[in-house]
Design a protein around this motif. Structure first.
Motif, PDB file in Angstrom:
ATOM      1  N   THR A  54       3.754   0.672   2.355  1.00  0.00           N
ATOM      2  CA  THR A  54       3.131  -0.253   1.399  1.00  0.00           C
ATOM      3  C   THR A  54       4.059  -0.477   0.220  1.00  0.00           C
ATOM      4  O   THR A  54       4.382   0.443  -0.511  1.00  0.00           O
ATOM      5  N   LEU A  83       3.016  -3.344   4.896  1.00  0.00           N
ATOM      6  CA  LEU A  83       1.975  -4.002   4.106  1.00  0.00           C
ATOM      7  C   LEU A  83       2.513  -4.315   2.720  1.00  0.00           C
ATOM      8  O   LEU A  83       3.140  -3.476   2.084  1.00  0.00           O
ATOM      9  N   SER A  84       2.254  -5.547   2.250  1.00  0.00           N
ATOM     10  CA  SER A  84       2.683  -5.953   0.905  1.00  0.00           C
ATOM     11  C   SER A  84       1.642  -6.926   0.355  1.00  0.00           C
ATOM     12  O   SER A  84       0.830  -7.467   1.112  1.00  0.00           O
ATOM     13  N   LEU A 229      -5.706  -4.249  -1.009  1.00  0.00           N
ATOM     14  CA  LEU A 229      -4.698  -3.707  -0.085  1.00  0.00           C
ATOM     15  C   LEU A 229      -5.299  -2.595   0.776  1.00  0.00           C
ATOM     16  O   LEU A 229      -5.019  -2.513   1.981  1.00  0.00           O
ATOM     17  N   LEU A 233      -5.577  -2.501   4.822  1.00  0.00           N
ATOM     18  CA  LEU A 233      -5.024  -1.359   5.553  1.00  0.00           C
ATOM     19  C   LEU A 233      -6.064  -0.791   6.518  1.00  0.00           C
ATOM     20  O   LEU A 233      -5.782  -0.569   7.704  1.00  0.00           O
TER      21      LEU A 233
END
Lengths: 303, 303
Positions: A54, A83-84, A229, A233
């Motif tokens: 992340t 993930l961003s 986020l 996730l």
């Protein structure tokens, strides 16, 4: 006092979902942290484990990020592991396509983010690049800033080294309409490095400026330590498999990584290879900022 | 509910020091408010009364301000009646000349402010005008921003339509040294007008951005509603003559003018000719923001 050390075998037996910050944890700039690639590979080899990297950085496209990861010998990491805020924001636009598809977004951000949002989110972005007072005549430039002809569905705020008064003016005037959404990629005040001792502003100060002038708080912040986020996730883990109590977050920053873990019920492991130091932990303890205080520490090189 | 009306004779018998905001109270842009000039003249005629015009605007020199005032037939107002963050800041530099005389100030502000501070404050300012990312090469511009060769004694923040990423970077790096003072002219988020319905950012958002990235609060804010201006005002009244209880503040803005009056123990009179409306007063009442709620209202045209 250093947090207690957690061992590799404790980690493997107690957790199924492994979340990592990138810069300062797996690598520093372009230099891998010793043992990090081996540890990531161990986890990727185990079909029972989920692995996520992340980052709060929105300046690279996913393709550029994959190239960077490969170059540093984290080559087995795939797109699905990354993930961003950009990825989560694209997903948000897609999930709300009735509102956003083919609509305008006023983007305070870099060209790479524009490309990512247009390709991955199905929106049309305007506003990137230079937009200075110098582009307008001196006497009447305020009247010349066009805040009327193209009204966006959202103002998206990310890192922008071209930020300026006309951009601030546009953001403030667009956000005067409460139906225009105020979306912020992340609120980091500064970047880590690359020049030692030099402070490098990130998105946080521009977000603060826009909040000040608009009188609005962001509708959503997409990066760590915020929940958008975390929700994304969770949705990426195989259905029914996600368990916060069996999730562990590795990070170097107290105000993004450790808070992200703590806010979402994950166990937190602080790495000594990044921005924050033991002094910062002592300060957080003194100030009673419990969400910043890590549960454990460890060194991948000792695994 | 409108605050109770105060009459001319009540004002004359209960107060010795009369403090006025300018724009929205005495004039709007370049148009005088009916009755304002006559009322100011009545007060100036009385040797027992002290009269001060207080503006938070730092974009004009004192000379330009006097010209503007004369043009609008407030010609009997003299330099001694005018107070602004610029004037109080010059006084601050002079009072602390052992530290500031002939020293560098990093100025986020307009050329007029530079001129005023250099002539009236005895300092040397750098940083005004354009300083954009475009002035640096694209790849390495961050390394090229010079934050080392000239370290100022203070960072002064005011309205600047040229504000930019390199300026933010410089401010943040200078302020990393706790000995460099962080001085803010005023914290108004927006200007009143001149284009109806168009939001025009003032100093507030840039101050917020610098606070975010530096992690510092300003050492001093010079404009309303802060105490530095009030202290200077008191020092301008004939020795032994100042009495907060016999001081009245006329203003249109709740968050600067009314708070300035209330924070300093003055009676406050809200004018209906400016930025804030009765709705804003109702909102402040609802939110329990007592320092924003005016004691009285009146109309100069009815005096």
């Amino acid at each position: 006092m250093l947090p207690p050390t957690i061992t590799k075998s404790q980690l493997l037996s107690n957790f199924d979902t492994f979340v990592f910050d990138a810069d300062g944890v797996l690598w520093t700039g372009d230099i891998p942290i010793p043992g990090a690639a081996e540890w990531i590979n161990t986890l990727l080899d185990d079909p029972e484990k989920s692995v996520f990297i992340t980052t709060n950085n929105s300046t690279k496209t996913l393709e550029q990020y994959m190239k960077k990861v490969k170059k540093m010998r984290f080559g087995r990491l795939g797109r699905e592991n990354l993930l961003s805020p950009t990825i989560v924001l694209c997903d948000y636009f897609k999930q709300n396509s009735d509102k956003f598809e083919n609509q305008y977004i006023y983007l305070i951000g870099v060209e790479n983010l524009k490309k990512s949002l247009e390709e991955g989110g199905g929106v049309k972005c305007f506003g990137t690049g230079p937009d200075h007072k110098d582009n307008y005549t001196d006497g009447d430039f305020i009247n010349e800033v066009d805040v009327k002809s193209k009204i966006p569905k959202a103002v998206v705020v990310s890192f922008d080294s071209h930020f300026s008064y006309p951009k601030l003016m546009k953001a403030a005037n667009f956000l005067a309409d409460p139906l225009v959404e105020f979306l912020v990629c992340n609120e980091d005040s500064t970047f880590p490095g690359p020049v030692p001792g030099m402070i490098l502003p990130e998105t946080g100060p521009w977000s603060a400026a826009i909040q000040n002038v608009s009188g609005r708080k962001p509708d959503i912040v997409f990066g760590k330590p915020h929940e958008q986020l975390a929700n994304f996730l969770k949705s990426r883990v195989q259905a029914g498999k996600f368990n916060s109590e069996r999730t562990v977050m590795f990070g170097d920053r107290l105000d993004t990584d450790m808070m992200f873990g703590k806010n979402n019920g994950f166990t937190t492991v602080w790495m000594q290879t990044g921005v924050n130091t033991l002094l910062d932990i002592e300060l957080a303890r003194k100030n009673g900022e419990s969400t910043k205080i890590p549960d454990f520490t460890c060194r991948f090189s000792e695994f």
